[in-house]
Design a protein around this motif. Sequence first.
Motif, PDB file in Angstrom:
ATOM      1  N   GLU A   1     -19.514  10.252   5.564  1.00 31.77           N
ATOM      2  CA  GLU A   1     -18.085  10.123   5.274  1.00 31.77           C
ATOM      3  C   GLU A   1     -17.792  10.396   3.801  1.00 31.77           C
ATOM      4  OE1 GLU A   1     -15.764  10.099   7.211  1.00 31.77           O
ATOM      5  OE2 GLU A   1     -16.557   9.452   9.130  1.00 31.77           O
ATOM      6  N   LYS A   2     -18.692   9.965   2.917  1.00 34.58           N
ATOM      7  CA  LYS A   2     -18.478  10.239   1.495  1.00 34.58           C
ATOM      8  C   LYS A   2     -18.480  11.735   1.220  1.00 34.58           C
ATOM      9  CE  LYS A   2     -20.129   5.967  -0.631  1.00 34.58           C
ATOM     10  NZ  LYS A   2     -21.193   5.336  -1.428  1.00 34.58           N
ATOM     11  N   LYS A   3     -19.272  12.450   1.981  1.00 36.52           N
ATOM     12  CA  LYS A   3     -19.370  13.903   1.765  1.00 36.52           C
ATOM     13  C   LYS A   3     -18.245  14.656   2.455  1.00 36.52           C
ATOM     14  CE  LYS A   3     -22.780  17.634   1.937  1.00 36.52           C
ATOM     15  NZ  LYS A   3     -24.141  18.016   2.348  1.00 36.52           N
ATOM     16  N   HIS A   4     -17.872  14.219   3.690  1.00 34.87           N
ATOM     17  CA  HIS A   4     -16.926  15.004   4.505  1.00 34.87           C
ATOM     18  C   HIS A   4     -15.618  14.295   4.796  1.00 34.87           C
ATOM     19  CE1 HIS A   4     -20.112  17.912   5.379  1.00 34.87           C
ATOM     20  NE2 HIS A   4     -20.903  16.896   5.669  1.00 34.87           N
ATOM     21  N   GLY A   5     -15.551  12.992   4.564  1.00 36.50           N
ATOM     22  CA  GLY A   5     -14.387  12.232   5.023  1.00 36.50           C
ATOM     23  C   GLY A   5     -13.334  12.014   3.951  1.00 36.50           C
ATOM     24  N   THR A   6     -12.470  11.083   4.247  1.00 32.57           N
ATOM     25  CA  THR A   6     -11.364  10.712   3.361  1.00 32.57           C
ATOM     26  C   THR A   6     -11.569   9.260   2.940  1.00 32.57           C
ATOM     27  OG1 THR A   6     -10.043   9.949   5.215  1.00 32.57           O
ATOM     28  CG2 THR A   6      -9.819  12.253   4.620  1.00 32.57           C
TER      29      THR A   6
ATOM     30  N   LYS B   1       0.853  -1.195   0.000  1.00 35.61           N
ATOM     31  CA  LYS B   1       0.000   0.000   0.000  1.00 35.61           C
ATOM     32  C   LYS B   1       0.880   1.233   0.000  1.00 35.61           C
ATOM     33  CE  LYS B   1      -3.885   1.850   2.686  1.00 35.61           C
ATOM     34  NZ  LYS B   1      -4.607   1.735   3.967  1.00 35.61           N
ATOM     35  N   LEU B   2       0.394   2.313  -0.640  1.00 36.25           N
ATOM     36  CA  LEU B   2       1.089   3.604  -0.589  1.00 36.25           C
ATOM     37  C   LEU B   2       0.186   4.593   0.104  1.00 36.25           C
ATOM     38  CD1 LEU B   2       2.670   3.772  -4.151  1.00 36.25           C
ATOM     39  CD2 LEU B   2       3.885   3.479  -2.016  1.00 36.25           C
ATOM     40  N   ASP B   3       0.530   4.952   1.322  1.00 36.11           N
ATOM     41  CA  ASP B   3      -0.271   5.919   2.083  1.00 36.11           C
ATOM     42  C   ASP B   3       0.254   7.319   1.847  1.00 36.11           C
ATOM     43  OD1 ASP B   3      -2.050   4.222   3.159  1.00 36.11           O
ATOM     44  OD2 ASP B   3      -0.970   3.909   5.048  1.00 36.11           O
ATOM     45  N   ILE B   4      -0.638   8.280   1.963  1.00 39.65           N
ATOM     46  CA  ILE B   4      -0.206   9.686   1.909  1.00 39.65           C
ATOM     47  C   ILE B   4      -0.272  10.227   3.330  1.00 39.65           C
ATOM     48  CG2 ILE B   4      -0.732  11.988   1.038  1.00 39.65           C
ATOM     49  CD1 ILE B   4      -1.842  10.643  -1.463  1.00 39.65           C
TER      50      ILE B   4
ATOM     51  N   GLN C   1      -9.789   6.841   3.644  1.00 34.18           N
ATOM     52  CA  GLN C   1      -9.513   5.997   4.804  1.00 34.18           C
ATOM     53  C   GLN C   1     -10.715   5.925   5.745  1.00 34.18           C
ATOM     54  OE1 GLN C   1      -7.573   8.343   3.656  1.00 34.18           O
ATOM     55  NE2 GLN C   1      -5.507   7.561   3.334  1.00 34.18           N
ATOM     56  N   SER C   2     -11.363   7.094   5.978  1.00 34.08           N
ATOM     57  CA  SER C   2     -12.517   7.106   6.891  1.00 34.08           C
ATOM     58  C   SER C   2     -13.696   6.356   6.279  1.00 34.08           C
ATOM     59  CB  SER C   2     -12.901   8.533   7.246  1.00 34.08           C
ATOM     60  OG  SER C   2     -13.282   9.239   6.097  1.00 34.08           O
ATOM     61  N   ILE C   3     -13.870   6.438   4.951  1.00 33.38           N
ATOM     62  CA  ILE C   3     -14.944   5.694   4.271  1.00 33.38           C
ATOM     63  C   ILE C   3     -14.698   4.194   4.452  1.00 33.38           C
ATOM     64  CG2 ILE C   3     -15.951   5.153   2.015  1.00 33.38           C
ATOM     65  CD1 ILE C   3     -15.322   8.084   1.228  1.00 33.38           C
ATOM     66  N   GLN C   4     -13.447   3.802   4.270  1.00 35.70           N
ATOM     67  CA  GLN C   4     -13.098   2.391   4.420  1.00 35.70           C
ATOM     68  C   GLN C   4     -13.339   1.928   5.859  1.00 35.70           C
ATOM     69  OE1 GLN C   4     -12.310   0.322   1.900  1.00 35.70           O
ATOM     70  NE2 GLN C   4     -12.513  -1.270   3.450  1.00 35.70           N
ATOM     71  N   ALA C   5     -13.053   2.842   6.803  1.00 35.94           N
ATOM     72  CA  ALA C   5     -13.255   2.494   8.220  1.00 35.94           C
ATOM     73  C   ALA C   5     -14.725   2.181   8.491  1.00 35.94           C
ATOM     74  CB  ALA C   5     -12.774   3.627   9.103  1.00 35.94           C
ATOM     75  N   VAL C   6     -15.639   2.976   7.900  1.00 38.01           N
ATOM     76  CA  VAL C   6     -17.080   2.731   8.078  1.00 38.01           C
ATOM     77  C   VAL C   6     -17.445   1.377   7.470  1.00 38.01           C
ATOM     78  CG1 VAL C   6     -19.389   3.560   7.553  1.00 38.01           C
ATOM     79  CG2 VAL C   6     -17.604   5.178   8.101  1.00 38.01           C
ATOM     80  N   LYS C   7     -16.900   1.135   6.291  1.00 36.96           N
ATOM     81  CA  LYS C   7     -17.195  -0.140   5.638  1.00 36.96           C
ATOM     82  C   LYS C   7     -16.676  -1.320   6.489  1.00 36.96           C
ATOM     83  CE  LYS C   7     -17.296   1.745   0.964  1.00 36.96           C
ATOM     84  NZ  LYS C   7     -16.748   1.698  -0.397  1.00 36.96           N
ATOM     85  N   ASP C   8     -15.522  -1.129   7.105  1.00 43.54           N
ATOM     86  CA  ASP C   8     -14.980  -2.178   7.976  1.00 43.54           C
ATOM     87  C   ASP C   8     -15.904  -2.414   9.170  1.00 43.54           C
ATOM     88  OD1 ASP C   8     -12.860  -2.425   6.292  1.00 43.54           O
ATOM     89  OD2 ASP C   8     -11.476  -1.216   7.500  1.00 43.54           O
TER      90      ASP C   8
END
Length: 1807
Positions: free
Chosen positions: A1778-1783, A157-160, A1785-1792
């Motif tokens: 999260e789709k509107k305000h997040g990143t 993975k390449l994180d920013i 990573q945060s979207i993925q966190a919700v999905k997790d």
Amino acid sequence: MASLEEDFPRGGTTKKTTESKVPVERNKVDNLFKSDEQTATRKRKGGAKNDGLKKQKTDEKQDGLTLNAAGKIVEILHIKNVRVGMLFLGCVKEVTDFEVTVSLPCGLLGFLSIRNVCDSYTKLLSEQLDSEVDTEDFCSLSQIFWPGMLLRCVVSKLDITKGGSLSIQLSVNPKLVNKHLTSSSLKPGMVLSGCVESIEDHGTLIDIGVSGTKAFLPEDATMNKQNKELKVGQYLTSRVEEVKNDGRVVKLSSDPSTVARACADAKHGWNLTNLLPGLTVKATIKKVTKHGFHLDFLSSFSGQVDFLHMEPKESSSYAEGLQVRACVLYIEPTTRLIGLSLRSYLLQPGSDIDLAPPGSHRIGEVVKECKVSKMHHLSGALLELPDKTSAFVHRNHLKESKDPANDNKMSTMSELTCRILDFSPMDQIYFASLRKSVIDQQFYKYQDIHTGQVVEGTVSVLLGHGMVVHLSEHVKGLVPRTHLSDIILQNPEKKYMEGMRVKCRVLSVDVDNKKLVLTRKKALVESTLPLFLSYKDTRPGRVSHGYIVSIKGFGCIVRFYNDVKGLVPLGELSSEPIFSPEDIFYVGQVLKTKVLQCEPEKEKLLLSFKAVAEGETEEATKAQLDCEVGKRLEAKVVKKTVNGLEIAVLPDEFRAVLPTVHLSDHTSNCVLLWESLKEGDTISNLVCFNKSKQNITVTKKPIVRWSLEEGAVAKDFSEVTVGMQLIGWIKSIMSYGVFVEFPYGLVGLAPKSALSDKFITDTTTAFKLGQTVIAKVTNLDEEKRRFLVTLKVSEVITPDWDAQSRLLNGLKERRAVKEMLAVRDNNELWQQLAALFVGQRLKLTVDSSSENGAQFKSDDLPGATILASKHHVTGVSLSPGQKVSAVILNVDILSACVHVSVLHKLLGKKKSLNEGSECSAVVQFVDQDFAVVSLKDAAELTLIQTCNHLNEVILSESERLKVGMTLTVQVVEPSCEELEGLPLVLWKGRAPRRQRTTSENQADSAGHRFGKVLQGKVTSVKPTCIQVALEDGSTGSVHVSQVVEPTEIRQGSFPTSTVKVGSVVKARVIGGREATNNRFLPFSHPKFKYTVPELTLIPSQLDDVEFKPVTAKDKLASYKVGDEITAFVSKFRSDKKCLEITTDPCVTGTVDLLSMITDPKDASHPEKLYKLGQVVRAKVVDVSVRPHRFVLSLTGIHKLEKGSITLGMVTSVLPQVGLLVKLPFGASGTVSVTDLSDSYRPKPLETFHKDQFIRCCLLDVEKGKWHLSLRPSRLNPQKTKSPKDPEVLSVDQLQHGQIVRGYVKSVCEQGVFIRLSRSITGRAQLQQSSQYFVNNHSILSDHLPVNTLLTTKILSVDREDQLVDLSLLPADTGKPDVLPESLGLPLRLVGDEKKRNSKKTKKRLLSESKQETEPQIPKKKKKKSKTDGDDSGVEVYFREEEEDDDKEDVKNDASKVAPSPAGPARLQLAAGFSWDEGLSSLRPASQPKDGDSSDGEEQDGNNKPQKKSRHELEQEKKSAEKALLQREAELMDPNLRPQDEASFERLLLASPNSSLLWLQYMAHHLQATQIEQARAVAERALKTISFREEQEKLNVWVALLNLENMYGTEESLKKVFERAVQFCEPMPVYQQLADIYAQSNKIQEAEGLYKTMVKRFRQNKAVWLSYGTFLLQQGQNDAASALLQRALKSLPPKESVDIITKFAQLEFRFGDAEKGRVMFDKVLTTYPKRTDLWSVFIDLMVKYASQKEVRALFDRVIHLSVSVKKIKFFFKRYLEYEKKHGTPQSIQAVKDKAMEFVEAKGKDASN
């Protein structure tokens, strides 16, 4: 819904078999957040790629080519080229609990997470976390990885990162590293990496990541470096010994020597897909380059070796065709790039890698005197450090990130300074940086920081437990939450924002764990008390600031620095008894503490708060003896300190401070006075200028004392005013200016630009600390209580006595010094020296003589040094032992030195002086602030000051007084007692002319002549010139144009930057500069001599034999208008907004603002476009020798041409003309209002203002003035749509009947003149201007101001005379009339309408109209004709028209035309319409053109209808019927608002119960300010509307209440309200009146009414909510809270939840959001299953709270014990948020989280 389905697909859990249970469930959960379409796309892409690869492989094998082509240029691997899936050979650098830091090739770093080791280790980890008991099998990362260990890894993975840089996440999971290997591809001899899967009896099962293959490592083949026993998850590199059962079973060996010797072979079947890093291969060098070389290996592969991985010792022996052993470093699958290494440490058997050179810890070290050993332009540079160690500088670190790359500059620099950033174990080389920003970093590593240090940093992130502050890129610290401020902050995010600079103090540093704790508490940061850094720093009686960390019943525990803490017992907390410390103190509170007892060995401290407070009280009592500021004092010196004197003020002997700088106005005298004063001496004439609790400060400066005594001071900031002049002194000197202190402790800032009329580069050279200055206040900042001052001599007013009194005071002070020294210590020599004075003559004996002067001795002055300088022995022959007469110039008692002169002219006769006369004076001696001069070139000596003004700034040596200079002085007093009989003279000039002596002239005879070639050393490099120190000691100047060959100059470059300070250059003389004003002197002949030579460094001019001088005149004459020349930016003059650019040392041109920019955006800061010394290409606009004029342009054009686009500046906005615009090159022009836009606007000039910059098109020039256009269709013809209002260039474009728009030019008796374009003006006659009769044109002019936008119809065009007749009538234009109906003007009916209609048509119209009218019409006509008997023809015709045309309107005969809105109506509800529009349309289309036709023409007109054909008549009939139907439809349209009373009455007959119609009727009257009529209509409405229509009646009552509130009295409103309450439901009436009060800002009345309402309607929930809303809108939050409590008592219990939540919502909207949140929290804690309330709460939090709080709320909601359906709803809400305000990573966190929820539910279902 589609997106929701993609995120949360429908479907439940199904039972699965044991084998597939886990993977199938995971796939299903993964699919919860994945679109099938995306998966399919990926598959298709992958499939296509594989097919292509297979095909390519086949082709390549057939052609016999390598599988991957070699790159063109070898460069190191950059982080930007790293891709996911890339394979690396890495080395473990650091191991922590959860992560392994891995060193990768080329200085890269990767991070291996604890989750990415292998599946068996991850499983163990999960079991460990679930069981919460330590498992024996589980090992930490440090047990299975160790520093120096080599790994094969893959980029997972390449994180920013937050800073925007890439972070490489790695995995050593064999399933990823070896994922392209299959069972069939495994061969004996292969070297593979794997992880221990399980420990068996006779060996170990190794996970090598190949599905369907079991790999076994026998016990005897295990040889591990760290431990003999292998552990689950441990990484191994092993060799395949045996392959059985088609690869299903593999036997391994992990002997390091066997593994290291193993070499990859072609027979192993390696291909591009499965090639692995770490393999050792035999390779052949294919091509050698200076940056590395290309290799061929395994028969079909091509790879590269960069310069970092060539063996340094053998680098010279590498040649094409050489066979070498190489190690695969990295593989990039997408670009097929393979990197290899030839370094021995990667090829040696079984060795780990050294993490750092032995005995070296140089990371962070700044190393000087480094040299560039080799440049690799795509990679970086190799440096050689002073100890011969090599270091590599990446290309990004060769320069600052914003600077352009310049490899040549790097190569030419002889010595460099670098900072070592890191050591790369994989490359075995130091990585360094040449960035100045990195080198200058104060804190590069944690070792650089010390506890107690005050530091400045940048806020990085706010966390729940504190704030992270970055001191530098590599060093960050934590400010704990309790240390964010002196008090505990509830909302720290309001005070601190990301990126804010903050000052902190270091509380503790843990270098090993890289932990830094900081504090922001102001009391700690600014504390001047001693710091307790360890227990050894504490001593009984010492006081320091500490902070409370714990409050107990027995006292408070206070902490200092580095975990030093102590106890303040209960009895030491305060002088008052304290029983409950937690009520008085709080954790985090900073207090002064005094040490009572300390035991450093036992680390025990006993402290006290009480002792500190009592100590301060005692000190305050002692300081009761005070004095007034400005009062004269006498004091005794008590003690001498470094910075001043401690004195005791007499007679009370209270202490004060006299700083050294306050002993005199002359800084040189301050030191002398301090030296001469001793303890016990009495000082008089002191004045107190500032006092505080701690000390009293006094001054002896005479000028400051005068200002205090005269009251010319400001006692407080409130007394400071702009323009006030104050006496002060320099307090501190900063790079940006100086701080000036004034009496009473006031301090002002003099910015750098306000210090002097001269240009100051270094403030430290301009002024001295303590220097007395006169300051003038220029700016005040009331809010921050700060002010700015100027010290410019030209801006301050100097008293006439200033110079004279300062001179006398200064000399008086020097005499006092003499007297004090004479009586001190009974020193006989000092007494003798004190008796000497300037001008006294002595008999001396020559002791020695030399070129630099002579030394004498005297029997009267044994022990004194008597000197004469070179100047004072010139022309006098001296020999040792010779007796001479000499005159005293200066006596320095402290050094026992006497300066004399033996010049004959100073020993001759004195000349008489006249008071007030001017005479010449020659400087003979200079002693700091004073100089000795001789008057009239004779023996009369006296003293003057070296500075005329207090604020005078001397920047260079040339400005200072020097011996031999001639001045002009004015004699004030021929013999002054205060000067011991010497004359008192004043010198006012500052342009001294130097008298050159014979010897000096002889020395200069060999001066620099034109054309002479010299050698010198560069001393300074500025953008526009270079200073060169020549061999003879003089300084030369090189102009920017004389540095580089003209042919080599590149646009945008900076020629002077190519020359470095300290370099030796060869130069040729081309001119000179006068020393006084730096004006260039062109040569008239080659023999000319001057002071400062002007030089050239251009090589071609150095060698030119026929080198001739060029004058400014010749140079200017060579330029022609339109020439493009190379020039250099010299200066931007902000006052004139122009740029000065120079082409030659003697030629400077100007570029005005409009000639240097092309974009209006650059106009505010044009100086940013061009930097000093920059090369530009300019065009000559104007050039002349006499008068001298040289104007240039930088926009690429030098003259204005028709049709071109240029930039202009608005100079004036004139309604009659339009815009006056200043153009480039001194031209000007005008823009007509019709040329401002393609679509006309009502107020065309409103958007323009003076000094606005605009782009304009040049249309035409007339008498030197340009006609301009701003139309987009002219500026961008390609991009612009067709204009709404096209340009009218000539009358030929205009046609009869055409509708055009234009602007009013003027209104007069002849009509309304309308501007159709800049050259064409049309006229609308008065009768064509309005349908109303106007007897005076002034009515029109009042309603039609200049530039009113009108729509007109063209009646006729006279092309010969260029005349255009227009019409503004509504019938022609379709627009409202230009005059409003409210004026009540009579209608004007056009005279030829009667003649247009035949008798037949008239009869038809009359019969049609009779059907709709009543028979009273003739009476009305008769009555009117009697009244208006003397009317004009038009009005008579009006009556005829009335009779013949519309006879249906009885009551209102003047309302037959559609009115135009005269302005905004008060209650206007709908647009108006015309009653006669339909009937007038029945007239025939063919109308006579001439309005004044005769009767004959009328008869002809009447005969016309008879000649029509049957078809025409039928068509006419049809159109008339169609028009009538349209009219009827319009009359029946309820949306059309009637325009007169009759119309309203007619409609009300049809709809008597319509409150809307009644309200429109009221509004109609209010529009005409007929209040009583409106009231009457309302009363009629109340009587007429049926009693069943309650809402309709209520609407009328509300309108009546509104009317009385606006136009009535309090009494009338009260009566209407009482009536309304009687006739309507009371509650709505009360509510409506409360709203009316609130809207009209009658707060008290509204509040009173609400109080009545909550008493009367206490059971009504809406009343409480309405009152609460009102209170919160008024900011009465406490009252609203009290109201809620009342409401809860009054309303039924079942309403409690609803009313609380409603009030909470109101708090969110109008009050305190935090309070609203608490209210919701309380309700939802009690009722957690009210999902409707949760949903409302989420909506409010999303709108009003921070993202952190919203996410916390969502996390609460998704864990509620409610139905799955509701939880799914909340998950959807969470994901949408999260789709509107997040990143990502945060979207993925919700999905997790959703995945976890589904898994949990699935398990529950299966159980």
